[in-house]
Write a protein that holds these residues in place. Sequence first.
Motif, PDB file in Angstrom:
ATOM      1  N   LEU A 254       0.699  50.830 -25.786  1.00 10.11           N
ATOM      2  CA  LEU A 254       0.110  50.048 -26.873  1.00 10.11           C
ATOM      3  C   LEU A 254      -1.205  49.404 -26.444  1.00 10.11           C
ATOM      4  CD1 LEU A 254       3.333  48.370 -28.316  1.00 10.11           C
ATOM      5  CD2 LEU A 254       2.040  50.283 -29.297  1.00 10.11           C
ATOM      6  N   ILE A 255      -1.258  48.928 -25.210  1.00 18.66           N
ATOM      7  CA  ILE A 255      -2.507  48.355 -24.696  1.00 18.66           C
ATOM      8  C   ILE A 255      -3.584  49.435 -24.631  1.00 18.66           C
ATOM      9  CG2 ILE A 255      -3.608  47.337 -22.669  1.00 18.66           C
ATOM     10  CD1 ILE A 255      -0.928  45.950 -22.065  1.00 18.66           C
ATOM     11  N   PHE A 256      -3.221  50.609 -24.109  1.00 18.94           N
ATOM     12  CA  PHE A 256      -4.165  51.726 -24.002  1.00 18.94           C
ATOM     13  C   PHE A 256      -4.656  52.153 -25.384  1.00 18.94           C
ATOM     14  CE2 PHE A 256      -4.979  56.293 -24.086  1.00 18.94           C
ATOM     15  CZ  PHE A 256      -5.893  56.445 -23.046  1.00 18.94           C
ATOM     16  N   ALA A 257      -3.721  52.281 -26.335  1.00 15.34           N
ATOM     17  CA  ALA A 257      -4.076  52.736 -27.680  1.00 15.34           C
ATOM     18  C   ALA A 257      -4.984  51.743 -28.382  1.00 15.34           C
ATOM     19  CB  ALA A 257      -2.806  52.970 -28.501  1.00 15.34           C
ATOM     20  N   GLU A 258      -4.698  50.448 -28.228  1.00 13.72           N
ATOM     21  CA  GLU A 258      -5.501  49.433 -28.903  1.00 13.72           C
ATOM     22  C   GLU A 258      -6.908  49.367 -28.313  1.00 13.72           C
ATOM     23  OE1 GLU A 258      -4.634  45.069 -30.802  1.00 13.72           O
ATOM     24  OE2 GLU A 258      -3.801  45.510 -28.820  1.00 13.72           O
ATOM     25  N   GLU A 259      -7.016  49.536 -26.995  1.00 15.96           N
ATOM     26  CA  GLU A 259      -8.326  49.496 -26.342  1.00 15.96           C
ATOM     27  C   GLU A 259      -9.200  50.677 -26.738  1.00 15.96           C
ATOM     28  OE1 GLU A 259      -7.445  49.322 -22.208  1.00 15.96           O
ATOM     29  OE2 GLU A 259      -7.158  47.123 -22.174  1.00 15.96           O
ATOM     30  N   ASN A 260      -8.572  51.824 -27.039  1.00 15.17           N
ATOM     31  CA  ASN A 260      -9.333  53.038 -27.348  1.00 15.17           C
ATOM     32  C   ASN A 260      -9.417  53.336 -28.843  1.00 15.17           C
ATOM     33  OD1 ASN A 260      -9.940  54.627 -24.631  1.00 15.17           O
ATOM     34  ND2 ASN A 260      -7.936  53.662 -24.428  1.00 15.17           N
ATOM     35  N   SER A 261      -8.921  52.423 -29.658  1.00 14.73           N
ATOM     36  CA  SER A 261      -8.908  52.667 -31.095  1.00 14.73           C
ATOM     37  C   SER A 261     -10.167  52.136 -31.772  1.00 14.73           C
ATOM     38  CB  SER A 261      -7.681  51.989 -31.716  1.00 14.73           C
ATOM     39  OG  SER A 261      -7.709  52.095 -33.123  1.00 14.73           O
ATOM     40  N   LYS A 262     -10.664  52.892 -32.751  1.00 15.05           N
ATOM     41  CA  LYS A 262     -11.801  52.441 -33.549  1.00 15.05           C
ATOM     42  C   LYS A 262     -11.375  51.332 -34.501  1.00 15.05           C
ATOM     43  CE  LYS A 262     -13.930  57.043 -33.483  1.00 15.05           C
ATOM     44  NZ  LYS A 262     -14.363  58.196 -34.322  1.00 15.05           N
ATOM     45  N   ASP A 263     -10.140  51.421 -34.969  1.00  9.71           N
ATOM     46  CA  ASP A 263      -9.604  50.427 -35.903  1.00  9.71           C
ATOM     47  C   ASP A 263      -8.193  50.052 -35.456  1.00  9.71           C
ATOM     48  OD1 ASP A 263      -8.768  48.829 -37.950  1.00  9.71           O
ATOM     49  OD2 ASP A 263      -9.019  50.318 -39.541  1.00  9.71           O
ATOM     50  N   PRO A 264      -8.026  48.898 -34.793  1.00 12.28           N
ATOM     51  CA  PRO A 264      -6.703  48.494 -34.279  1.00 12.28           C
ATOM     52  C   PRO A 264      -5.631  48.370 -35.353  1.00 12.28           C
ATOM     53  CG  PRO A 264      -8.450  47.153 -33.316  1.00 12.28           C
ATOM     54  CD  PRO A 264      -9.082  47.928 -34.433  1.00 12.28           C
ATOM     55  N   LYS A 265      -6.026  48.259 -36.606  1.00 15.60           N
ATOM     56  CA  LYS A 265      -5.046  48.141 -37.679  1.00 15.60           C
ATOM     57  C   LYS A 265      -4.575  49.498 -38.192  1.00 15.60           C
ATOM     58  CE  LYS A 265      -6.715  43.656 -39.375  1.00 15.60           C
ATOM     59  NZ  LYS A 265      -7.247  42.923 -40.560  1.00 15.60           N
ATOM     60  N   ASN A 266      -5.234  50.567 -37.743  1.00 18.53           N
ATOM     61  CA  ASN A 266      -4.879  51.924 -38.194  1.00 18.53           C
ATOM     62  C   ASN A 266      -4.836  52.870 -37.002  1.00 18.53           C
ATOM     63  OD1 ASN A 266      -4.861  51.955 -41.332  1.00 18.53           O
ATOM     64  ND2 ASN A 266      -6.696  50.791 -40.809  1.00 18.53           N
ATOM     65  N   ILE A 267      -3.771  52.751 -36.223  1.00 19.32           N
ATOM     66  CA  ILE A 267      -3.572  53.574 -35.037  1.00 19.32           C
ATOM     67  C   ILE A 267      -2.472  54.598 -35.333  1.00 19.32           C
ATOM     68  CG2 ILE A 267      -2.897  53.575 -32.602  1.00 19.32           C
ATOM     69  CD1 ILE A 267      -3.902  50.701 -32.439  1.00 19.32           C
ATOM     70  N   PRO A 268      -2.686  55.890 -35.010  1.00 21.12           N
ATOM     71  CA  PRO A 268      -1.637  56.889 -35.235  1.00 21.12           C
ATOM     72  C   PRO A 268      -0.364  56.508 -34.491  1.00 21.12           C
ATOM     73  CG  PRO A 268      -3.725  57.962 -34.741  1.00 21.12           C
ATOM     74  CD  PRO A 268      -3.922  56.498 -34.470  1.00 21.12           C
ATOM     75  N   CYS A 269       0.748  56.555 -35.192  1.00 24.31           N
ATOM     76  CA  CYS A 269       2.041  56.195 -34.587  1.00 24.31           C
ATOM     77  C   CYS A 269       2.686  57.447 -33.984  1.00 24.31           C
ATOM     78  CB  CYS A 269       2.955  55.585 -35.636  1.00 24.31           C
ATOM     79  SG  CYS A 269       4.604  55.176 -34.994  1.00 24.31           S
ATOM     80  N   PRO A 270       2.946  57.463 -32.661  1.00 28.43           N
ATOM     81  CA  PRO A 270       3.487  58.662 -32.003  1.00 28.43           C
ATOM     82  C   PRO A 270       5.007  58.703 -31.951  1.00 28.43           C
ATOM     83  CG  PRO A 270       2.912  57.077 -30.335  1.00 28.43           C
ATOM     84  CD  PRO A 270       2.619  56.419 -31.673  1.00 28.43           C
ATOM     85  N   CYS A 271       5.683  57.937 -32.799  1.00 26.44           N
ATOM     86  CA  CYS A 271       7.147  57.948 -32.761  1.00 26.44           C
ATOM     87  C   CYS A 271       7.701  59.275 -33.283  1.00 26.44           C
ATOM     88  CB  CYS A 271       7.717  56.779 -33.575  1.00 26.44           C
ATOM     89  SG  CYS A 271       7.696  57.028 -35.369  1.00 26.44           S
ATOM     90  N   GLY A 272       8.978  59.493 -33.080  1.00 24.73           N
ATOM     91  CA  GLY A 272       9.598  60.753 -33.475  1.00 24.73           C
ATOM     92  C   GLY A 272       9.604  60.987 -34.966  1.00 24.73           C
ATOM     93  N   ARG A 273       9.392  59.944 -35.763  1.00 22.61           N
ATOM     94  CA  ARG A 273       9.356  60.103 -37.219  1.00 22.61           C
ATOM     95  C   ARG A 273       7.931  60.304 -37.735  1.00 22.61           C
ATOM     96  NH1 ARG A 273      12.314  58.912 -41.831  1.00 22.61           N
ATOM     97  NH2 ARG A 273      11.077  58.238 -43.620  1.00 22.61           N
ATOM     98  N   CYS A 274       7.010  59.516 -37.238  1.00 16.98           N
ATOM     99  CA  CYS A 274       5.622  59.574 -37.740  1.00 16.98           C
ATOM    100  C   CYS A 274       4.796  60.667 -37.073  1.00 16.98           C
ATOM    101  CB  CYS A 274       4.937  58.226 -37.530  1.00 16.98           C
ATOM    102  SG  CYS A 274       5.701  56.857 -38.430  1.00 16.98           S
ATOM    103  N   VAL A 275       5.142  61.030 -35.828  1.00 11.71           N
ATOM    104  CA  VAL A 275       4.475  62.081 -35.047  1.00 11.71           C
ATOM    105  C   VAL A 275       2.958  62.073 -35.219  1.00 11.71           C
ATOM    106  CG1 VAL A 275       6.409  63.624 -34.752  1.00 11.71           C
ATOM    107  CG2 VAL A 275       5.120  63.732 -36.867  1.00 11.71           C
ATOM    108  N   ASN A 276       2.345  60.902 -35.055  1.00 13.81           N
ATOM    109  CA  ASN A 276       0.892  60.728 -35.070  1.00 13.81           C
ATOM    110  C   ASN A 276       0.253  60.966 -36.431  1.00 13.81           C
ATOM    111  OD1 ASN A 276       0.389  60.043 -32.309  1.00 13.81           O
ATOM    112  ND2 ASN A 276       0.937  62.146 -31.799  1.00 13.81           N
TER     113      ASN A 276
END
Length: 333
Positions: free
Chosen positions: A23-45
């Motif tokens: 989550l720290i890595f994803a937030e640091e590399n995201s253009k929009d912290p409020k819209n980050i692809p979710c890599p869970c088994g249901r959302c699959v990015n």
Amino acid sequence: MDKSWIFKDKDSLEYEVGVESFLIFAEENSKDPKNIPCPCGRCVNFRKYNVKVIQGHLYKKGFSFGYTDWIWHGETSSKSVRSSTFLPKEQNAQSETVDVCEAAYNLDDHDSYDFNRFVADAERPLYKGSECTKLESMLKLYNWKARFGISDSAFTELLTSIGSFLPQDHVLLVNAYEAKKTLSDLGLEYIKFHACPNNYILYRGINLNASECPKYRLSRWKVAKDGKLRVNSPAKVMWYFPIIPRFKRMFKSPDTAEQLIWHSKQQSNDGQMRHSADSPSWRNIDYRWPSFASDPINLQLALGADGINPFNNGLSNRYSCWSIVLVACLIYL
């Protein structure tokens, strides 16, 4: 970065620490912290949320199977790094491929969501410790069914018998219906059209409800030995395989998408013909339809025919088949 925690139990401390580091890595590399692809088994990015929602999803559903290169969260794919040694280097090649894949995903929101959920499930091992996945086993068995003309009932019996030999935790499909549904989820669906025995018309459009060919006066239905028509049993059927869903599926793989846009990002201009994009026909289409050519995910196809024993040259095949791909048309994705 060690990612072995992805495969750990969701309740373990190691998994929780790994989720926080992600989550720290994803937030640091995201253009929009409020819209980050979710890599869970249901959302699959595919679905995008803030880190708090994603955290809850990862604790409940776990990580999408096989998502170890975090290409949707700013990390370079190890596969892309290996393949780059064979292609001209380009600084933003990976991000461009991701952008193309995202554009293809956005074409059909609901369909892409269902497809990614399906892939995450289908890539599960056939049973614990197996090197074969659920999807791979289904494709091999269904290919065998098609090659030898096995009936659905016989195929279901075969699946039941094989399942009885496997460990209890196996995920092998249990019947022919589930196998067909899986192929449909893959985008390999087909449409059957009734046809004139002399190949004059298809029973669709204005002929949808016709019962005989308007030219040859041949019945749409099979004729039994006693001369009676077997209504709802067509005399001839044409199988149509929609091509657009297949193209969309190709763009869902970053590796395949990179190859599909190669002509736009990697093509050389040294005067040598190495790719169809170097041909006059391709350049003519680019010249005549510049708006189409400006988007690399729009595909140009060529007209090709591959005859498979078309004249039955003394061989033992029961039928002849011409595999034809029409093209030189413009396909907007």
